[in-house]
Design a protein around this motif. Structure first.
Motif, PDB file in Angstrom:
ATOM      1  N   LYS A   4       0.822  -1.201   0.000  1.00 11.95           N
ATOM      2  CA  LYS A   4       0.000   0.000   0.000  1.00 11.95           C
ATOM      3  C   LYS A   4       0.864   1.261   0.000  1.00 11.95           C
ATOM      4  O   LYS A   4       0.511   2.254  -0.613  1.00 11.95           O
ATOM      5  CB  LYS A   4      -0.939   0.023   1.196  1.00 11.95           C
ATOM      6  CG  LYS A   4      -2.172  -0.786   1.001  1.00 11.95           C
ATOM      7  CD  LYS A   4      -3.174  -0.417   2.047  1.00 11.95           C
ATOM      8  CE  LYS A   4      -4.516  -0.941   1.598  1.00 11.95           C
ATOM      9  NZ  LYS A   4      -5.603  -0.246   2.190  1.00 11.95           N
ATOM     10  N   GLU A   5       1.977   1.242   0.686  1.00  8.93           N
ATOM     11  CA  GLU A   5       2.854   2.404   0.743  1.00  8.93           C
ATOM     12  C   GLU A   5       3.513   2.679  -0.601  1.00  8.93           C
ATOM     13  O   GLU A   5       3.841   3.814  -0.910  1.00  8.93           O
ATOM     14  CB  GLU A   5       3.912   2.212   1.828  1.00  8.93           C
ATOM     15  CG  GLU A   5       3.363   2.271   3.232  1.00  8.93           C
ATOM     16  CD  GLU A   5       4.418   2.028   4.279  1.00  8.93           C
ATOM     17  OE1 GLU A   5       5.606   1.892   3.923  1.00  8.93           O
ATOM     18  OE2 GLU A   5       4.054   1.977   5.459  1.00  8.93           O
ATOM     19  N   GLU A  10       3.862  11.228  -0.957  1.00  8.84           N
ATOM     20  CA  GLU A  10       3.629  12.178   0.126  1.00  8.84           C
ATOM     21  C   GLU A  10       3.543  13.587  -0.441  1.00  8.84           C
ATOM     22  O   GLU A  10       4.459  14.061  -1.115  1.00  8.84           O
ATOM     23  CB  GLU A  10       4.744  12.098   1.154  1.00  8.84           C
ATOM     24  CG  GLU A  10       4.471  12.931   2.368  1.00  8.84           C
ATOM     25  CD  GLU A  10       5.513  12.740   3.451  1.00  8.84           C
ATOM     26  OE1 GLU A  10       5.617  13.632   4.295  1.00  8.84           O
ATOM     27  OE2 GLU A  10       6.213  11.717   3.432  1.00  8.84           O
ATOM     28  N   ILE A  11       2.418  14.244  -0.162  1.00  9.30           N
ATOM     29  CA  ILE A  11       2.208  15.631  -0.562  1.00  9.30           C
ATOM     30  C   ILE A  11       1.736  16.393   0.666  1.00  9.30           C
ATOM     31  O   ILE A  11       0.710  16.050   1.253  1.00  9.30           O
ATOM     32  CB  ILE A  11       1.158  15.744  -1.684  1.00  9.30           C
ATOM     33  CG1 ILE A  11       1.630  14.999  -2.925  1.00  9.30           C
ATOM     34  CG2 ILE A  11       0.869  17.199  -2.006  1.00  9.30           C
ATOM     35  CD1 ILE A  11       0.646  14.981  -4.048  1.00  9.30           C
ATOM     36  N   TRP A  12       2.481  17.427   1.053  1.00 12.85           N
ATOM     37  CA  TRP A  12       2.147  18.253   2.207  1.00 12.85           C
ATOM     38  C   TRP A  12       1.900  17.394   3.446  1.00 12.85           C
ATOM     39  O   TRP A  12       0.903  17.533   4.146  1.00 12.85           O
ATOM     40  CB  TRP A  12       0.949  19.138   1.927  1.00 12.85           C
ATOM     41  CG  TRP A  12       1.172  20.167   0.890  1.00 12.85           C
ATOM     42  CD1 TRP A  12       2.328  20.805   0.602  1.00 12.85           C
ATOM     43  CD2 TRP A  12       0.201  20.684  -0.023  1.00 12.85           C
ATOM     44  NE1 TRP A  12       2.151  21.679  -0.420  1.00 12.85           N
ATOM     45  CE2 TRP A  12       0.855  21.630  -0.825  1.00 12.85           C
ATOM     46  CE3 TRP A  12      -1.137  20.432  -0.237  1.00 12.85           C
ATOM     47  CZ2 TRP A  12       0.206  22.327  -1.827  1.00 12.85           C
ATOM     48  CZ3 TRP A  12      -1.774  21.126  -1.233  1.00 12.85           C
ATOM     49  CH2 TRP A  12      -1.114  22.061  -2.008  1.00 12.85           C
ATOM     50  N   ASP A  20      -5.642   8.302  -7.590  1.00 16.15           N
ATOM     51  CA  ASP A  20      -6.599   9.342  -7.230  1.00 16.15           C
ATOM     52  C   ASP A  20      -6.067  10.733  -7.552  1.00 16.15           C
ATOM     53  O   ASP A  20      -6.826  11.616  -7.962  1.00 16.15           O
ATOM     54  CB  ASP A  20      -6.952   9.252  -5.749  1.00 16.15           C
ATOM     55  CG  ASP A  20      -7.772   8.023  -5.421  1.00 16.15           C
ATOM     56  OD1 ASP A  20      -8.383   7.448  -6.344  1.00 16.15           O
ATOM     57  OD2 ASP A  20      -7.803   7.638  -4.237  1.00 16.15           O
ATOM     58  N   LEU A  21      -4.772  10.932  -7.373  1.00 12.93           N
ATOM     59  CA  LEU A  21      -4.166  12.217  -7.695  1.00 12.93           C
ATOM     60  C   LEU A  21      -4.273  12.510  -9.188  1.00 12.93           C
ATOM     61  O   LEU A  21      -4.636  13.622  -9.583  1.00 12.93           O
ATOM     62  CB  LEU A  21      -2.706  12.234  -7.256  1.00 12.93           C
ATOM     63  CG  LEU A  21      -1.919  13.507  -7.561  1.00 12.93           C
ATOM     64  CD1 LEU A  21      -2.503  14.685  -6.797  1.00 12.93           C
ATOM     65  CD2 LEU A  21      -0.459  13.323  -7.213  1.00 12.93           C
ATOM     66  N   VAL A  22      -4.008  11.519 -10.003  1.00 12.23           N
ATOM     67  CA  VAL A  22      -4.103  11.701 -11.460  1.00 12.23           C
ATOM     68  C   VAL A  22      -5.541  11.971 -11.873  1.00 12.23           C
ATOM     69  O   VAL A  22      -5.802  12.845 -12.708  1.00 12.23           O
ATOM     70  CB  VAL A  22      -3.515  10.470 -12.192  1.00 12.23           C
ATOM     71  CG1 VAL A  22      -3.803  10.513 -13.673  1.00 12.23           C
ATOM     72  CG2 VAL A  22      -2.023  10.370 -11.944  1.00 12.23           C
ATOM     73  N   LYS A  23      -6.502  11.262 -11.273  1.00 12.02           N
ATOM     74  CA  LYS A  23      -7.922  11.510 -11.569  1.00 12.02           C
ATOM     75  C   LYS A  23      -8.297  12.957 -11.254  1.00 12.02           C
ATOM     76  O   LYS A  23      -8.940  13.628 -12.051  1.00 12.02           O
ATOM     77  CB  LYS A  23      -8.810  10.588 -10.733  1.00 12.02           C
ATOM     78  CG  LYS A  23      -8.977   9.217 -11.239  1.00 12.02           C
ATOM     79  CD  LYS A  23      -9.976   8.502 -10.324  1.00 12.02           C
ATOM     80  CE  LYS A  23      -9.937   7.026 -10.464  1.00 12.02           C
ATOM     81  NZ  LYS A  23     -10.846   6.357  -9.516  1.00 12.02           N
TER      82      LYS A  23
END
Length: 75
Positions: A4-5, A10-12, A20-23
């Protein structure tokens, strides 16, 4: 847990799944550019429509992508 890691970045100081970030980025880019290019060609309207598109993309992303955090209250 290690698997999972590997799917997270890591963002902020928060872990985010890359998928999910790309979506969210794609949704925000599409809504922002749609608002910008559909705006009348007056002096300030493309900026306002683009900003409205960015806010709309943020709201849509928040609805589509559910948080994965679980809070545990300790006494």
């Amino acid at each position: 847990m290690k698997e999972k890691e590997e799917n997270n970045i890591e963002i902020w100081d928060d872990l985010v799944e890359i998928k999910d970030l790309v979506k969210a980025l794609i949704i925000c880019i599409i809504t922002t550019f749609s608002g910008y290019f559909m705006a009348p060609k007056d002096s300030y309207k493309p900026l306002l429509f683009g900003l409205f598109g960015a806010i709309t993309g943020f709201i849509v992303s928040c609805i589509i992508i559910k948080p994965k955090r679980k809070f545990i209250q300790e006494k």
